[in-house]
Design an enzyme around this catalytic site. Structure first.
Site, PDB file in Angstrom:
ATOM      1  N   ASP A 108      26.841  74.778  17.339  1.00  0.00           N
ATOM      2  CA  ASP A 108      27.507  76.076  17.182  1.00  0.00           C
ATOM      3  C   ASP A 108      27.841  76.698  18.541  1.00  0.00           C
ATOM      4  O   ASP A 108      28.496  77.743  18.611  1.00  0.00           O
ATOM      5  CB  ASP A 108      26.701  77.031  16.286  1.00  0.00           C
ATOM      6  N   SER A 109      27.450  76.021  19.636  1.00  0.00           N
ATOM      7  CA  SER A 109      27.934  76.422  20.967  1.00  0.00           C
ATOM      8  C   SER A 109      29.451  76.345  21.017  1.00  0.00           C
ATOM      9  O   SER A 109      30.075  76.950  21.895  1.00  0.00           O
ATOM     10  CB  SER A 109      27.317  75.528  22.057  1.00  0.00           C
ATOM     11  N   ASP A 165      25.542  71.354  13.338  1.00  0.00           N
ATOM     12  CA  ASP A 165      24.677  72.535  13.396  1.00  0.00           C
ATOM     13  C   ASP A 165      24.884  73.414  12.169  1.00  0.00           C
ATOM     14  O   ASP A 165      26.021  73.760  11.840  1.00  0.00           O
ATOM     15  CB  ASP A 165      25.074  73.374  14.629  1.00  0.00           C
ATOM     16  N   LYS A 174      21.181  70.151  12.013  1.00  0.00           N
ATOM     17  CA  LYS A 174      20.182  70.827  12.856  1.00  0.00           C
ATOM     18  C   LYS A 174      20.149  72.301  12.473  1.00  0.00           C
ATOM     19  O   LYS A 174      21.181  72.872  12.117  1.00  0.00           O
ATOM     20  CB  LYS A 174      20.559  70.673  14.338  1.00  0.00           C
ATOM     21  N   GLU A 177      17.764  76.140  13.539  1.00  0.00           N
ATOM     22  CA  GLU A 177      16.856  76.744  14.509  1.00  0.00           C
ATOM     23  C   GLU A 177      15.622  77.346  13.834  1.00  0.00           C
ATOM     24  O   GLU A 177      15.756  78.116  12.872  1.00  0.00           O
ATOM     25  CB  GLU A 177      17.595  77.834  15.296  1.00  0.00           C
ATOM     26  N   GLU A 203      14.693  74.138  23.637  1.00  0.00           N
ATOM     27  CA  GLU A 203      15.587  74.878  24.533  1.00  0.00           C
ATOM     28  C   GLU A 203      14.804  75.935  25.319  1.00  0.00           C
ATOM     29  O   GLU A 203      14.089  76.766  24.725  1.00  0.00           O
ATOM     30  CB  GLU A 203      16.715  75.540  23.723  1.00  0.00           C
TER      31      GLU A 203
HETATM   32  O1  KIV Z   1      24.889  74.462  19.742  1.00  0.00           O
HETATM   33  C1  KIV Z   1      24.479  73.716  20.624  1.00  0.00           C
HETATM   34  O2  KIV Z   1      25.259  73.177  21.430  1.00  0.00           O
HETATM   35  C2  KIV Z   1      23.058  73.472  20.734  1.00  0.00           C
HETATM   36  C3  KIV Z   1      22.577  72.745  21.946  1.00  0.00           C
HETATM   37  C4  KIV Z   1      22.620  73.641  23.117  1.00  0.00           C
HETATM   38  C5  KIV Z   1      21.258  72.134  21.757  1.00  0.00           C
HETATM   39  O3  KIV Z   1      22.317  73.867  19.895  1.00  0.00           O
END
Ligand code: KIV
Length: 256
Positions: free
Chosen positions: A45-46, A84, A112, A114, A181
């Protein structure tokens, strides 16, 4: 070996070889990183910050992650492609499973999310359905607003113990790996030794089982902000500016 890399393959790399992982949000980047042999790619989600122009990851939607996953999956990488789960897309087990299934349908090999013990019922619902799950502990970018910033985790004893317990709970719930992280390096090292699954560090020191970076940070593609722990290996933004200026100047010269 030309077969697709699975969650089991990633898990079995612990203690044998360091796991290199990067973000990829589209077809060409996925293809390039896959050609280099990066085994684990994250449609993170970055993408919201380095591609979509949001101030943080909390505005990213399921539809946006699905869109980028479909593009990345079209590259048919050998790498395992993880998607994500965005902010508030895994509030309870039923909704976590439904959204994880959507990401799998969009081309992810795993998902993934959090958090640790707080999201354990969600993690269990996902892994019970046979969907590979990667955890994310330490500084949780989706909590940036509640936490008032991006803060290093593990400095105080309560955080240290909570991180170890969260990691063990995720491993017991069937996670195949955990992103760490901004965890203090000594705690990341201890946690790595305490769990049977690989830890993939970002800003958490050298002693994790692997490392992950946002590819735009590594390549200098988002020059307006670079996390403190990243040393870009390329100044891609500056090179692009220079090439574009040269091209503009060349086509702007009056005909002789
Ligand atoms: O969204 C993302 O890119 C991440 C990484 C920084 C691990 O969660």
């Amino acid at each position: 070996m030309s077969t697709r890399i699975s969650a089991t393959d990633i898990r079995s790399m612990k203690g044998r070889e360091k796991i290199a992982s990067l973000t990829a949000y589209d077809f060409p980047m996925t293809r390039l990183l896959d050609e280099v042999g990066i085994p684990l790619l994250l449609v993170g989600d970055s993408v919201g910050m380095v591609v979509l122009g949001y101030p943080d990851t909390t505005s990213v939607t399921m539809e946006e992650i699905e869109h980028h996953l479909r593009a990345a999956a079209r590259a048919k990488p050998r790498a395992m492609l993880v998607g994500d789960l965005p902010y508030r897309s895994y509030e309870d087990p039923a909704n976590a499973l439904r959204n994880a299934q959507r990401l799998i349908a969009a081309g992810a090999d795993g998902v993934k999310a959090e958090g640790g013990r707080k999201i354990l019922p969600q993690v269990e619902a996902i892994t019970a359905a046979g969907i590979p799950f990667m955890g994310h502990l330490g500084m949780l970018p989706q909590s940036v607003r509640e936490e008032g910033g991006y803060k290093v985790k593990g400095k105080v004893e309560t955080e240290h113990l909570a991180l170890i317990e969260d990691a063990q709970a995720l491993a017991n719930a069937g996670a195949f790996a955990i992103v760490l992280e901004l965890v203090t390096p000594p705690v990341a090292k201890e946690l790595t030794a305490a769990v049977p699954i690989p830890t993939i560090g970002i800003g958490s020191g050298p002693d994790c089982d692997g490392q992950i970076l946002v590819t735009h940070d590594l390549l200098g593609l988002f020059p307006w902000f670079t996390p403190r722990f990243v040393k870009p290996k390329l100044n891609a933004a500056e090179q692009m500016r220079n090439v574009v200026k040269e091209w503009r100047d060349a086509i702007s010269k009056p005909a002789a």
